[in-house]
Design a protein around this motif. Structure first.
Motif, PDB file in Angstrom:
ATOM      1  N   GLY A 181       0.788  -1.235   0.000  1.00  0.00           N
ATOM      2  CA  GLY A 181       0.000   0.000   0.000  1.00  0.00           C
ATOM      3  C   GLY A 181       0.814   1.276   0.000  1.00  0.00           C
ATOM      4  N   GLU A 182       2.136   1.188   0.107  1.00  0.00           N
ATOM      5  CA  GLU A 182       2.922   2.410   0.274  1.00  0.00           C
ATOM      6  C   GLU A 182       3.118   3.191  -1.024  1.00  0.00           C
ATOM      7  OE1 GLU A 182       5.405   1.639   4.380  1.00  0.00           O
ATOM      8  OE2 GLU A 182       6.495   1.579   2.478  1.00  0.00           O
ATOM      9  N   VAL A 183       2.980   2.543  -2.179  1.00  0.00           N
ATOM     10  CA  VAL A 183       3.004   3.291  -3.437  1.00  0.00           C
ATOM     11  C   VAL A 183       1.763   4.190  -3.507  1.00  0.00           C
ATOM     12  CG1 VAL A 183       2.801   3.113  -5.943  1.00  0.00           C
ATOM     13  CG2 VAL A 183       4.400   1.638  -4.718  1.00  0.00           C
ATOM     14  N   LYS A 184       0.618   3.617  -3.187  1.00  0.00           N
ATOM     15  CA  LYS A 184      -0.606   4.420  -3.170  1.00  0.00           C
ATOM     16  C   LYS A 184      -0.581   5.447  -2.043  1.00  0.00           C
ATOM     17  CE  LYS A 184      -3.962   1.457  -5.485  1.00  0.00           C
ATOM     18  NZ  LYS A 184      -5.266   0.755  -5.378  1.00  0.00           N
ATOM     19  N   LEU A 185       0.060   5.099  -0.941  1.00  0.00           N
ATOM     20  CA  LEU A 185       0.186   6.052   0.159  1.00  0.00           C
ATOM     21  C   LEU A 185       0.984   7.278  -0.284  1.00  0.00           C
ATOM     22  CD1 LEU A 185      -0.240   6.786   3.141  1.00  0.00           C
ATOM     23  CD2 LEU A 185       1.866   5.528   3.659  1.00  0.00           C
ATOM     24  N   GLY A 186       2.068   7.051  -1.026  1.00  0.00           N
ATOM     25  CA  GLY A 186       2.845   8.166  -1.555  1.00  0.00           C
ATOM     26  C   GLY A 186       2.029   9.014  -2.515  1.00  0.00           C
ATOM     27  N   THR A 187       1.243   8.344  -3.369  1.00  0.00           N
ATOM     28  CA  THR A 187       0.372   9.067  -4.298  1.00  0.00           C
ATOM     29  C   THR A 187      -0.647   9.905  -3.547  1.00  0.00           C
ATOM     30  OG1 THR A 187       0.601   7.250  -5.894  1.00  0.00           O
ATOM     31  CG2 THR A 187      -1.196   8.804  -6.254  1.00  0.00           C
ATOM     32  N   LEU A 188      -1.240   9.309  -2.516  1.00  0.00           N
ATOM     33  CA  LEU A 188      -2.253  10.017  -1.731  1.00  0.00           C
ATOM     34  C   LEU A 188      -1.675  11.218  -1.012  1.00  0.00           C
ATOM     35  CD1 LEU A 188      -5.035  10.314  -0.421  1.00  0.00           C
ATOM     36  CD2 LEU A 188      -4.330   8.617   1.293  1.00  0.00           C
ATOM     37  N   THR A 189      -0.514  11.065  -0.376  1.00  0.00           N
ATOM     38  CA  THR A 189       0.062  12.187   0.366  1.00  0.00           C
ATOM     39  C   THR A 189       0.468  13.318  -0.586  1.00  0.00           C
ATOM     40  OG1 THR A 189       2.193  11.003   0.364  1.00  0.00           O
ATOM     41  CG2 THR A 189       0.839  10.850   2.351  1.00  0.00           C
ATOM     42  N   ALA A 190       0.944  12.967  -1.787  1.00  0.00           N
ATOM     43  CA  ALA A 190       1.250  13.994  -2.787  1.00  0.00           C
ATOM     44  C   ALA A 190      -0.018  14.731  -3.195  1.00  0.00           C
ATOM     45  CB  ALA A 190       1.919  13.359  -4.012  1.00  0.00           C
ATOM     46  N   LEU A 191      -1.114  14.000  -3.289  1.00  0.00           N
ATOM     47  CA  LEU A 191      -2.388  14.614  -3.653  1.00  0.00           C
ATOM     48  C   LEU A 191      -2.919  15.503  -2.532  1.00  0.00           C
ATOM     49  CD1 LEU A 191      -4.716  14.784  -5.707  1.00  0.00           C
ATOM     50  CD2 LEU A 191      -5.710  12.759  -4.618  1.00  0.00           C
ATOM     51  N   LEU A 192      -2.701  15.081  -1.294  1.00  0.00           N
ATOM     52  CA  LEU A 192      -3.178  15.862  -0.158  1.00  0.00           C
ATOM     53  C   LEU A 192      -2.473  17.218  -0.059  1.00  0.00           C
ATOM     54  CD1 LEU A 192      -3.576  13.177   2.672  1.00  0.00           C
ATOM     55  CD2 LEU A 192      -5.369  14.271   1.340  1.00  0.00           C
ATOM     56  N   VAL A 193      -1.166  17.220  -0.257  1.00  0.00           N
ATOM     57  CA  VAL A 193      -0.441  18.492  -0.171  1.00  0.00           C
ATOM     58  C   VAL A 193      -0.713  19.345  -1.399  1.00  0.00           C
ATOM     59  CG1 VAL A 193       1.345  17.522   1.294  1.00  0.00           C
ATOM     60  CG2 VAL A 193       1.704  17.560  -1.169  1.00  0.00           C
ATOM     61  N   GLY A 194      -0.892  18.698  -2.560  1.00  0.00           N
ATOM     62  CA  GLY A 194      -1.284  19.410  -3.769  1.00  0.00           C
ATOM     63  C   GLY A 194      -0.202  20.290  -4.360  1.00  0.00           C
ATOM     64  N   TRP A 195      -0.604  21.005  -5.394  1.00  0.00           N
ATOM     65  CA  TRP A 195       0.279  21.954  -6.064  1.00  0.00           C
ATOM     66  C   TRP A 195      -0.053  23.364  -5.588  1.00  0.00           C
ATOM     67  CZ3 TRP A 195       4.576  21.939  -8.870  1.00  0.00           C
ATOM     68  CH2 TRP A 195       4.928  23.093  -9.567  1.00  0.00           C
ATOM     69  N   PRO A 196       0.927  24.212  -5.270  1.00  0.00           N
ATOM     70  CA  PRO A 196       2.372  24.019  -5.442  1.00  0.00           C
ATOM     71  C   PRO A 196       3.089  23.500  -4.200  1.00  0.00           C
ATOM     72  CG  PRO A 196       1.956  26.317  -4.974  1.00  0.00           C
ATOM     73  CD  PRO A 196       0.612  25.638  -4.961  1.00  0.00           C
ATOM     74  N   ASN A 197       2.316  23.069  -3.173  1.00  0.00           N
ATOM     75  CA  ASN A 197       2.951  22.623  -1.928  1.00  0.00           C
ATOM     76  C   ASN A 197       3.786  21.353  -2.102  1.00  0.00           C
ATOM     77  OD1 ASN A 197       1.881  24.735  -0.417  1.00  0.00           O
ATOM     78  ND2 ASN A 197      -0.007  23.617   0.021  1.00  0.00           N
ATOM     79  N   PHE A 198       3.611  20.677  -3.243  1.00  0.00           N
ATOM     80  CA  PHE A 198       4.440  19.496  -3.514  1.00  0.00           C
ATOM     81  C   PHE A 198       5.914  19.857  -3.530  1.00  0.00           C
ATOM     82  CE2 PHE A 198       6.551  16.509  -6.411  1.00  0.00           C
ATOM     83  CZ  PHE A 198       6.183  15.303  -5.843  1.00  0.00           C
ATOM     84  N   ILE A 199       6.225  21.094  -3.902  1.00  0.00           N
ATOM     85  CA  ILE A 199       7.619  21.559  -3.931  1.00  0.00           C
ATOM     86  C   ILE A 199       8.209  21.563  -2.520  1.00  0.00           C
ATOM     87  CG2 ILE A 199       9.104  23.547  -4.462  1.00  0.00           C
ATOM     88  CD1 ILE A 199       7.167  24.242  -6.693  1.00  0.00           C
ATOM     89  N   ILE A 200       7.370  21.811  -1.507  1.00  0.00           N
ATOM     90  CA  ILE A 200       7.806  21.735  -0.114  1.00  0.00           C
ATOM     91  C   ILE A 200       7.854  20.279   0.346  1.00  0.00           C
ATOM     92  CG2 ILE A 200       7.282  22.443   2.254  1.00  0.00           C
ATOM     93  CD1 ILE A 200       5.738  24.813   1.092  1.00  0.00           C
ATOM     94  N   PHE A 201       6.863  19.509  -0.079  1.00  0.00           N
ATOM     95  CA  PHE A 201       6.691  18.123   0.346  1.00  0.00           C
ATOM     96  C   PHE A 201       7.873  17.239  -0.053  1.00  0.00           C
ATOM     97  CE2 PHE A 201       5.176  13.923  -1.186  1.00  0.00           C
ATOM     98  CZ  PHE A 201       4.766  13.362   0.010  1.00  0.00           C
ATOM     99  N   LEU A 202       8.346  17.377  -1.287  1.00  0.00           N
ATOM    100  CA  LEU A 202       9.350  16.458  -1.813  1.00  0.00           C
ATOM    101  C   LEU A 202      10.668  16.488  -1.029  1.00  0.00           C
ATOM    102  CD1 LEU A 202       9.609  14.350  -3.995  1.00  0.00           C
ATOM    103  CD2 LEU A 202      10.488  16.098  -5.544  1.00  0.00           C
ATOM    104  N   PRO A 203      11.260  17.662  -0.773  1.00  0.00           N
ATOM    105  CA  PRO A 203      12.504  17.650   0.021  1.00  0.00           C
ATOM    106  C   PRO A 203      12.301  17.174   1.451  1.00  0.00           C
ATOM    107  CG  PRO A 203      11.790  19.904  -0.403  1.00  0.00           C
ATOM    108  CD  PRO A 203      10.949  19.017  -1.257  1.00  0.00           C
ATOM    109  N   ILE A 204      11.097  17.413   2.014  1.00  0.00           N
ATOM    110  CA  ILE A 204      10.830  16.912   3.365  1.00  0.00           C
ATOM    111  C   ILE A 204      10.783  15.388   3.367  1.00  0.00           C
ATOM    112  CG2 ILE A 204       9.169  16.881   5.273  1.00  0.00           C
ATOM    113  CD1 ILE A 204       8.379  19.681   4.609  1.00  0.00           C
TER     114      ILE A 204
END
Length: 224
Positions: free
Chosen positions: A149-172
């Motif tokens: 489930g962790e591939v989908k978990l990564g997809t979900l968390t990326a979706l939750l933070v959204g754009w443009p906050n993904f730029i903050i999410f990725l280095p964290i």
């Protein structure tokens, strides 16, 4: 009574999506905790439903904001009423002005709604899909980094933070992977660390810090 309804509507438009995303994130923590404690439980299907719900929440939020903006302009001044029926000026320096759908009646409102409310929805979904595809490729090569489930978990968390906050999410995410790996290696003698916990930590941190870090990085310009 009318004023209280308007206040509730304004509150929903301003904070409704944020509250919904935090609610989904709370469910993510719950599912992840269960999965850690009970390895036999596969939460892949449940996370899939959460992805579906998150997409739906973003779409409903954009639709409500579009309808609310139409209502405000319709019952506003003559200028805002004019904008509802106006098209984009062909002579303005913008590529979108050349698209015929934006030049006709209502083209200005359509362009305004797409760029103001809908672009972040489409961008967030696209970024989450790309990130999910990357994680699938990574899992094929380094499967030990992923539990069920962790591939989908990564997809979900990326979706939750959204754009443009993904730029903050990725280095964290990368930072938390290093931190979690170091802690598990030093204190628990665990050699390998899966990515689920890092996705969850990074998602929560991004949701908390985005309102502070976002303006500092001037990420609002990426919303279009």
């Amino acid at each position: 009574e009318k004023e209280s309804k308007n206040m509730f509507f304004d509150f929903t438009l301003q904070y409704g999506l944020k509250i919904f995303l935090w609610f989904i994130f709370a469910i993510v923590i719950f599912f992840y905790t269960i999965r850690v404690r009970r390895d036999e439980r596969d939460v892949d299907k449940q996370i899939g439903w959460l992805i579906f719900a998150s997409v739906g929440g973003r779409i409903i939020d954009a639709a409500l904001k579009t309808a609310g903006q139409y209502y405000l302009w319709l019952h506003g001044s003559r200028l805002t009423q004019f904008f509802l029926g106006a098209g984009l000026n062909y002579d303005l320096p913008s590529t979108f002005n050349k698209v015929s759908i934006f030049q006709g009646s209502g083209g200005y409102f359509l362009f305004y709604s797409l760029t103001r409310f809908w672009f972040s929805v489409f961008a967030s979904i696209l970024i989450a899909l790309i990130f999910g595809a990357f994680l699938k490729v990574l899992k094929r090569r380094k499967e030990r980094f992923f539990e069920s489930g962790e591939v989908k978990l990564g997809t979900l968390t990326a979706l939750l933070v959204g754009w443009p906050n993904f730029i903050i999410f990725l280095p964290i995410v990368f930072g938390s992977v290093l931190l979690v790996s170091a802690i598990r290696s030093i204190f628990f003698k665990i050699r390998y660390t899966t990515l689920g916990l890092s996705f969850t930590v990074a998602c929560g941190a991004t949701l908390i810090l985005s309102s502070t870090i976002g303006p500092l990085l001037n990420l609002n310009v990426l919303k279009i």
